[in-house]
Write a protein that holds these residues in place. Structure first.
Motif, PDB file in Angstrom:
ATOM      1  N   LYS A  43      13.333  23.273 -11.604  1.00 27.07           N
ATOM      2  CA  LYS A  43      11.916  22.923 -11.683  1.00 27.07           C
ATOM      3  C   LYS A  43      11.328  22.785 -10.284  1.00 27.07           C
ATOM      4  CE  LYS A  43      12.126  20.498 -16.108  1.00 27.07           C
ATOM      5  NZ  LYS A  43      11.777  19.252 -16.840  1.00 27.07           N
ATOM      6  N   GLU A  44      10.019  22.887 -10.226  1.00 26.18           N
ATOM      7  CA  GLU A  44       9.351  22.732  -8.946  1.00 26.18           C
ATOM      8  C   GLU A  44       9.324  21.257  -8.534  1.00 26.18           C
ATOM      9  OE1 GLU A  44       6.243  26.519  -9.181  1.00 26.18           O
ATOM     10  OE2 GLU A  44       5.489  24.473  -8.965  1.00 26.18           O
ATOM     11  N   ARG A  45       9.214  21.055  -7.244  1.00 26.22           N
ATOM     12  CA  ARG A  45       9.056  19.701  -6.738  1.00 26.22           C
ATOM     13  C   ARG A  45       7.771  19.095  -7.276  1.00 26.22           C
ATOM     14  NH1 ARG A  45       8.827  18.864  -0.319  1.00 26.22           N
ATOM     15  NH2 ARG A  45       6.641  19.452  -0.643  1.00 26.22           N
ATOM     16  N   GLU A  46       7.823  17.826  -7.634  1.00 25.06           N
ATOM     17  CA  GLU A  46       6.689  17.161  -8.267  1.00 25.06           C
ATOM     18  C   GLU A  46       6.373  15.876  -7.528  1.00 25.06           C
ATOM     19  OE1 GLU A  46       7.508  15.860 -12.233  1.00 25.06           O
ATOM     20  OE2 GLU A  46       5.463  15.193 -12.624  1.00 25.06           O
ATOM     21  N   LEU A  47       5.117  15.710  -7.149  1.00 24.51           N
ATOM     22  CA  LEU A  47       4.695  14.450  -6.545  1.00 24.51           C
ATOM     23  C   LEU A  47       4.700  13.367  -7.608  1.00 24.51           C
ATOM     24  CD1 LEU A  47       3.479  12.826  -4.139  1.00 24.51           C
ATOM     25  CD2 LEU A  47       1.239  13.433  -5.068  1.00 24.51           C
ATOM     26  N   VAL A  48       5.370  12.264  -7.335  1.00 23.52           N
ATOM     27  CA  VAL A  48       5.439  11.149  -8.272  1.00 23.52           C
ATOM     28  C   VAL A  48       4.403  10.090  -7.915  1.00 23.52           C
ATOM     29  CG1 VAL A  48       6.890   9.280  -9.130  1.00 23.52           C
ATOM     30  CG2 VAL A  48       7.874  11.548  -8.746  1.00 23.52           C
ATOM     31  N   ALA A  49       4.384   9.683  -6.651  1.00 21.65           N
ATOM     32  CA  ALA A  49       3.473   8.608  -6.254  1.00 21.65           C
ATOM     33  C   ALA A  49       3.225   8.669  -4.760  1.00 21.65           C
ATOM     34  CB  ALA A  49       4.046   7.246  -6.638  1.00 21.65           C
ATOM     35  N   MET A  50       2.084   8.153  -4.387  1.00 25.86           N
ATOM     36  CA  MET A  50       1.694   8.117  -2.985  1.00 25.86           C
ATOM     37  C   MET A  50       1.141   6.745  -2.670  1.00 25.86           C
ATOM     38  SD  MET A  50      -1.043  10.575  -1.034  1.00 25.86           S
ATOM     39  CE  MET A  50      -0.001  12.020  -1.239  1.00 25.86           C
ATOM     40  N   SER A  51       1.521   6.212  -1.525  1.00 24.02           N
ATOM     41  CA  SER A  51       1.018   4.918  -1.077  1.00 24.02           C
ATOM     42  C   SER A  51       0.393   5.093   0.293  1.00 24.02           C
ATOM     43  CB  SER A  51       2.171   3.905  -0.999  1.00 24.02           C
ATOM     44  OG  SER A  51       1.744   2.711  -0.377  1.00 24.02           O
ATOM     45  N   TYR A  52      -0.898   4.791   0.386  1.00 20.72           N
ATOM     46  CA  TYR A  52      -1.556   4.881   1.672  1.00 20.72           C
ATOM     47  C   TYR A  52      -1.161   3.685   2.535  1.00 20.72           C
ATOM     48  CZ  TYR A  52      -3.989   8.811  -0.308  1.00 20.72           C
ATOM     49  OH  TYR A  52      -4.261  10.031  -0.872  1.00 20.72           O
ATOM     50  N   THR A  53      -1.576   3.670   3.745  1.00 19.17           N
ATOM     51  CA  THR A  53      -0.975   2.795   4.759  1.00 19.17           C
ATOM     52  C   THR A  53      -0.905   1.313   4.391  1.00 19.17           C
ATOM     53  OG1 THR A  53      -3.113   2.691   5.854  1.00 19.17           O
ATOM     54  CG2 THR A  53      -1.533   4.325   6.684  1.00 19.17           C
ATOM     55  N   ASP A  54      -1.963   0.778   3.807  1.00 17.82           N
ATOM     56  CA  ASP A  54      -1.939  -0.664   3.527  1.00 17.82           C
ATOM     57  C   ASP A  54      -1.384  -0.982   2.147  1.00 17.82           C
ATOM     58  OD1 ASP A  54      -5.530  -1.052   2.827  1.00 17.82           O
ATOM     59  OD2 ASP A  54      -3.953   0.129   1.870  1.00 17.82           O
ATOM     60  N   GLY A  55      -1.097   0.071   1.387  1.00 16.24           N
ATOM     61  CA  GLY A  55      -0.522  -0.123   0.070  1.00 16.24           C
ATOM     62  C   GLY A  55      -1.534  -0.377  -1.033  1.00 16.24           C
ATOM     63  N   ASP A  56      -2.785  -0.624  -0.652  1.00 18.64           N
ATOM     64  CA  ASP A  56      -3.788  -0.912  -1.680  1.00 18.64           C
ATOM     65  C   ASP A  56      -4.240   0.340  -2.417  1.00 18.64           C
ATOM     66  OD1 ASP A  56      -5.448  -3.591   0.159  1.00 18.64           O
ATOM     67  OD2 ASP A  56      -3.699  -3.594  -1.172  1.00 18.64           O
ATOM     68  N   LEU A  57      -4.199   1.451  -1.739  1.00 22.57           N
ATOM     69  CA  LEU A  57      -4.625   2.702  -2.346  1.00 22.57           C
ATOM     70  C   LEU A  57      -3.396   3.509  -2.723  1.00 22.57           C
ATOM     71  CD1 LEU A  57      -7.063   4.426  -3.086  1.00 22.57           C
ATOM     72  CD2 LEU A  57      -6.944   5.442  -0.798  1.00 22.57           C
ATOM     73  N   THR A  58      -3.311   3.853  -3.982  1.00 27.62           N
ATOM     74  CA  THR A  58      -2.153   4.591  -4.479  1.00 27.62           C
ATOM     75  C   THR A  58      -2.615   5.764  -5.335  1.00 27.62           C
ATOM     76  OG1 THR A  58      -1.976   3.128  -6.404  1.00 27.62           O
ATOM     77  CG2 THR A  58      -0.635   2.571  -4.481  1.00 27.62           C
ATOM     78  N   LYS A  59      -1.706   6.679  -5.537  1.00 23.44           N
ATOM     79  CA  LYS A  59      -1.985   7.859  -6.354  1.00 23.44           C
ATOM     80  C   LYS A  59      -0.713   8.197  -7.103  1.00 23.44           C
ATOM     81  CE  LYS A  59      -3.292  12.724  -5.811  1.00 23.44           C
ATOM     82  NZ  LYS A  59      -3.676  13.767  -4.841  1.00 23.44           N
ATOM     83  N   TYR A  60      -0.880   8.675  -8.357  1.00 22.09           N
ATOM     84  CA  TYR A  60       0.280   8.984  -9.184  1.00 22.09           C
ATOM     85  C   TYR A  60       0.170  10.371  -9.800  1.00 22.09           C
ATOM     86  CZ  TYR A  60       1.228   4.011  -8.849  1.00 22.09           C
ATOM     87  OH  TYR A  60       1.496   2.752  -8.374  1.00 22.09           O
ATOM     88  N   GLY A  61       1.335  10.960 -10.031  1.00 22.40           N
ATOM     89  CA  GLY A  61       1.360  12.183 -10.802  1.00 22.40           C
ATOM     90  C   GLY A  61       1.024  11.876 -12.253  1.00 22.40           C
ATOM     91  N   ASP A  62       0.422  12.827 -12.930  1.00 23.33           N
ATOM     92  CA  ASP A  62      -0.037  12.597 -14.297  1.00 23.33           C
ATOM     93  C   ASP A  62       1.101  12.197 -15.230  1.00 23.33           C
ATOM     94  OD1 ASP A  62      -2.565  15.235 -14.286  1.00 23.33           O
ATOM     95  OD2 ASP A  62      -2.642  13.149 -13.615  1.00 23.33           O
ATOM     96  N   SER A  63       2.272  12.723 -15.003  1.00 26.64           N
ATOM     97  CA  SER A  63       3.381  12.471 -15.923  1.00 26.64           C
ATOM     98  C   SER A  63       3.954  11.062 -15.825  1.00 26.64           C
ATOM     99  CB  SER A  63       4.492  13.494 -15.679  1.00 26.64           C
ATOM    100  OG  SER A  63       5.006  13.352 -14.374  1.00 26.64           O
ATOM    101  N   VAL A  64       3.599  10.330 -14.777  1.00 24.98           N
ATOM    102  CA  VAL A  64       4.181   8.991 -14.602  1.00 24.98           C
ATOM    103  C   VAL A  64       3.127   7.885 -14.632  1.00 24.98           C
ATOM    104  CG1 VAL A  64       6.044   9.994 -13.242  1.00 24.98           C
ATOM    105  CG2 VAL A  64       4.098   8.927 -12.068  1.00 24.98           C
ATOM    106  N   LYS A  65       1.874   8.248 -14.720  1.00 25.01           N
ATOM    107  CA  LYS A  65       0.818   7.237 -14.732  1.00 25.01           C
ATOM    108  C   LYS A  65       1.032   6.229 -15.853  1.00 25.01           C
ATOM    109  CE  LYS A  65      -2.923   9.904 -12.614  1.00 25.01           C
ATOM    110  NZ  LYS A  65      -4.197  10.622 -12.844  1.00 25.01           N
ATOM    111  N   GLY A  66       0.898   4.958 -15.507  1.00 27.35           N
ATOM    112  CA  GLY A  66       1.063   3.896 -16.485  1.00 27.35           C
ATOM    113  C   GLY A  66       2.501   3.448 -16.672  1.00 27.35           C
ATOM    114  N   ARG A  67       3.438   4.195 -16.110  1.00 20.73           N
ATOM    115  CA  ARG A  67       4.855   3.831 -16.248  1.00 20.73           C
ATOM    116  C   ARG A  67       5.493   3.489 -14.898  1.00 20.73           C
ATOM    117  NH1 ARG A  67       8.413   7.586 -17.884  1.00 20.73           N
ATOM    118  NH2 ARG A  67       7.216   9.358 -17.087  1.00 20.73           N
TER     119      ARG A  67
END
Length: 114
Positions: A43-67
């Motif tokens: 499978k292709e590499r998949e972004l799971v989560a991202m944390s910006y510098t202070d940790g307050d701003l985050t981003k998630y891949g659709d398949s893991v959101k909420g979990r």
């Protein structure tokens, strides 16, 4: 030495939880966006989560959101990934990465059995 060292992987059953850790060294951790990504065989590499510098701003891949929840402790130079309600399709090698400079750790295996 600039490096990222992951830990916390393992084998769990469907619905279980794991918490991954990534200890950074050799650079100023709190100045960088950090990510978790995963790669399963074939499978292709998949972004799971991202944390910006202070940790307050985050981003998630659709398949893991909420979990999954990404967090960081800038005092301890550590990035975390709390994974709940794991599913067999979450089985992969999970990598901690610093996109700037294309730095990544050695990876930690997560296996979810049905």
């Amino acid at each position: 030495q600039v490096q990222l060292v992951e830990s916390g992987g393992g084998r769990v059953q469907t619905g279980g939880s794991l918490k991954l850790s990534c200890v950074a060294s050799g650079f100023t951790f709190n100045k960088y966006t950090m990510t978790w990504y995963r790669q399963a065989p074939g499978k292709e590499r998949e972004l799971v989560a991202m944390s910006y510098t202070d940790g307050d701003l985050t981003k998630y891949g659709d398949s893991v959101k909420g979990r999954f929840t990404v967090s960081r402790d800038n005092e301890q130079n550590t990035l975390y990934l709390q994974m709940n309600n794991l599913k067999p399709e979450d089985t992969a090698v999970y990598y901690c990465a610093r996109p700037t400079g294309n730095l990544r750790g050695q990876g930690t295996q997560v296996t979810v059995s049905s």
